[in-house]
Design a protein around this motif. Structure first.
Motif, PDB file in Angstrom:
ATOM      1  N   GLY A 271       0.784  -1.221   0.000  1.00 20.07           N
ATOM      2  CA  GLY A 271       0.000   0.000   0.000  1.00 20.07           C
ATOM      3  C   GLY A 271       0.817   1.272   0.000  1.00 20.07           C
ATOM      4  N   HIS A 272       2.145   1.136  -0.178  1.00 21.01           N
ATOM      5  CA  HIS A 272       2.962   2.349  -0.219  1.00 21.01           C
ATOM      6  C   HIS A 272       2.677   3.150  -1.487  1.00 21.01           C
ATOM      7  CE1 HIS A 272       6.257   5.079   0.489  1.00 21.01           C
ATOM      8  NE2 HIS A 272       6.756   4.805  -0.695  1.00 21.01           N
ATOM      9  N   LEU A 273       2.502   2.443  -2.607  1.00 21.19           N
ATOM     10  CA  LEU A 273       2.143   3.091  -3.864  1.00 21.19           C
ATOM     11  C   LEU A 273       0.655   2.950  -4.103  1.00 21.19           C
ATOM     12  CD1 LEU A 273       5.023   1.828  -6.211  1.00 21.19           C
ATOM     13  CD2 LEU A 273       4.898   4.011  -4.991  1.00 21.19           C
ATOM     14  N   SER A 274       0.057   3.970  -4.723  1.00 19.22           N
ATOM     15  CA  SER A 274      -1.375   3.902  -5.028  1.00 19.22           C
ATOM     16  C   SER A 274      -1.640   3.140  -6.315  1.00 19.22           C
ATOM     17  CB  SER A 274      -1.948   5.314  -5.152  1.00 19.22           C
ATOM     18  OG  SER A 274      -1.384   5.985  -6.272  1.00 19.22           O
ATOM     19  N   GLY A 275      -0.630   3.047  -7.191  1.00 18.76           N
ATOM     20  CA  GLY A 275      -0.829   2.345  -8.444  1.00 18.76           C
ATOM     21  C   GLY A 275       0.368   2.497  -9.354  1.00 18.76           C
ATOM     22  N   ALA A 276       0.271   1.849 -10.507  1.00 23.36           N
ATOM     23  CA  ALA A 276       1.342   1.908 -11.500  1.00 23.36           C
ATOM     24  C   ALA A 276       0.745   1.684 -12.879  1.00 23.36           C
ATOM     25  CB  ALA A 276       2.416   0.855 -11.216  1.00 23.36           C
TER      26      ALA A 276
END
Length: 342
Positions: A271-276
């Protein structure tokens, strides 16, 4: 003059011939076509990202004055057999499918078409950002499943706007500069890191020049546009992803080797990144059932950012014009091995 033309499913041999004939109306042509992109690239010890059989290329080029191609392999053996060859034109920016060293030894210029797909890739990059951050792909998938998913309007599920956010661009070349200008049009603050371009390039693109740690610390959207070299391979790994703000969005439409995809998956899972959003992979083709591609917060496309009809024709036109210049005794605009130019 005889011109050997080897097109592909993208840069068609008939269109190549048509463009070349406009510059060389008296020439005779021999045509062939590789199976890419219907079949994936091959990689060898001598040349990379090619499609086709070097023996067939050698046969076609054996009596040619000019060899014009997209992704066909031009090995040392091909060059040795092409006794009349005066130049090689490659309708792509990085002619990794050509043994440039062998061509240089023979005094054969290798012409290319850098930036042919810069506009296409920049536009696609912005499309990836919008598709991921505004949940466009997920909404489309739900509709095709026959589901009217009102849940995508829930606060915790809905997307985010670009306006007012900070984007970080790694690599301010032909594509990176265009991406900077496009994102600026959305009202974003644009940061960029590229130690190889002058300060004027940043100001012209509307980007703030920052060092790499600063870019990582402040980028809510990180988009990669650097060349893949031994120095840049693995440029963005676990440590670099951790330095991004929590909730950051990562885009790679440059080269798969720039980004550690295992580390990316781990960061998404935590959950550190919201998406890619990803268009390039290492290797290619990438396993279609890889968990990263199945992740609900990932938009994935099969390396098509540069695929437009305009970029195909632009590359062919660039090469044809430079070949015409060369044959008139003028300096071509784009040549990979300038020491081979008479």
């Amino acid at each position: 003059m005889k011109i050997a033309v080897i097109g592909s499913g993208f840069v068609r041999s008939d269109r190549l011939k048509e463009i070349l004939a406009g510059y060389f109306p008296e020439a005779t042509f021999s045509l062939a076509e590789s199976k890419w992109p219907s079949e994936p690239f091959q990689n060898g010890d001598e040349v990379l990202e090619y499609s086709g059989d070097p023996e067939q290329v050698a046969e076609l080029a054996s009596d040619a004055d000019l060899l014009v191609l997209d992704v066909a392999p031009v090995t040392q053996a091909v060059i040795r057999r092409a006794r009349r060859l005066k130049a090689i034109g490659v309708c792509r920016g990085g002619p990794v499918n050509v043994n440039v060293e062998a061509a240089t030894e023979r005094g054969i210029p290798v012409l290319n078409s850098p930036g042919r797909n810069a506009a296409a890739t920049a536009e696609f990059t912005v499309g990836l950002i919008l598709a991921g951050m505004r949940r466009i792909c997920l909404g489309d998938a739900r509709m095709k499943e026959g589901v009217w998913d009102g849940g995508l309007y829930m606060y915790q599920e809905c997307g985010e706007e670009l306006e007012g956010k900070t984007a970080g661009i790694v690599g301010l070349g032909n594509v990176g500069r265009r991406v900077a200008r496009l994102l600026g049009g959305f009202g974003m603050r644009v940061l960029a890191y590229d130690p190889w371009v002058p300060a004027s390039a940043f100001s012209e693109a509307g980007a703030e020049r920052v060092d790499f740690p600063t870019l990582l610390k402040q980028s809510q959207i990180l988009t990669l546009h650097a060349r893949l070299t031994p120095e840049t391979r693995g440029l963005i790994g676990k440590e670099e992803l951790e330095r991004l703000p929590r909730g950051a969005f990562v885009v790679n439409a440059a080269r798969g080797g720039l980004l550690d995809y295992d580390a990316l998956f781990e960061s998404l899972e935590r959950g550190h990144l919201s998406g890619a959003a990803l268009d390039v992979y290492d290797p290619e083709p990438f396993p279609v059932h890889h968990p990263l591609l199945m992740h609900p917060r990932v938009v994935a496309t099969p390396h098509i950012a540069g695929a437009t009809r305009e970029s195909a024709l632009r590359g062919a036109e660039m090469v044809a014009e430079d070949l015409f210049r060369l044959m008139k005794g003028e300096r071509p605009r784009h040549v990979v091995n300038p020491t081979a130019v008479p």
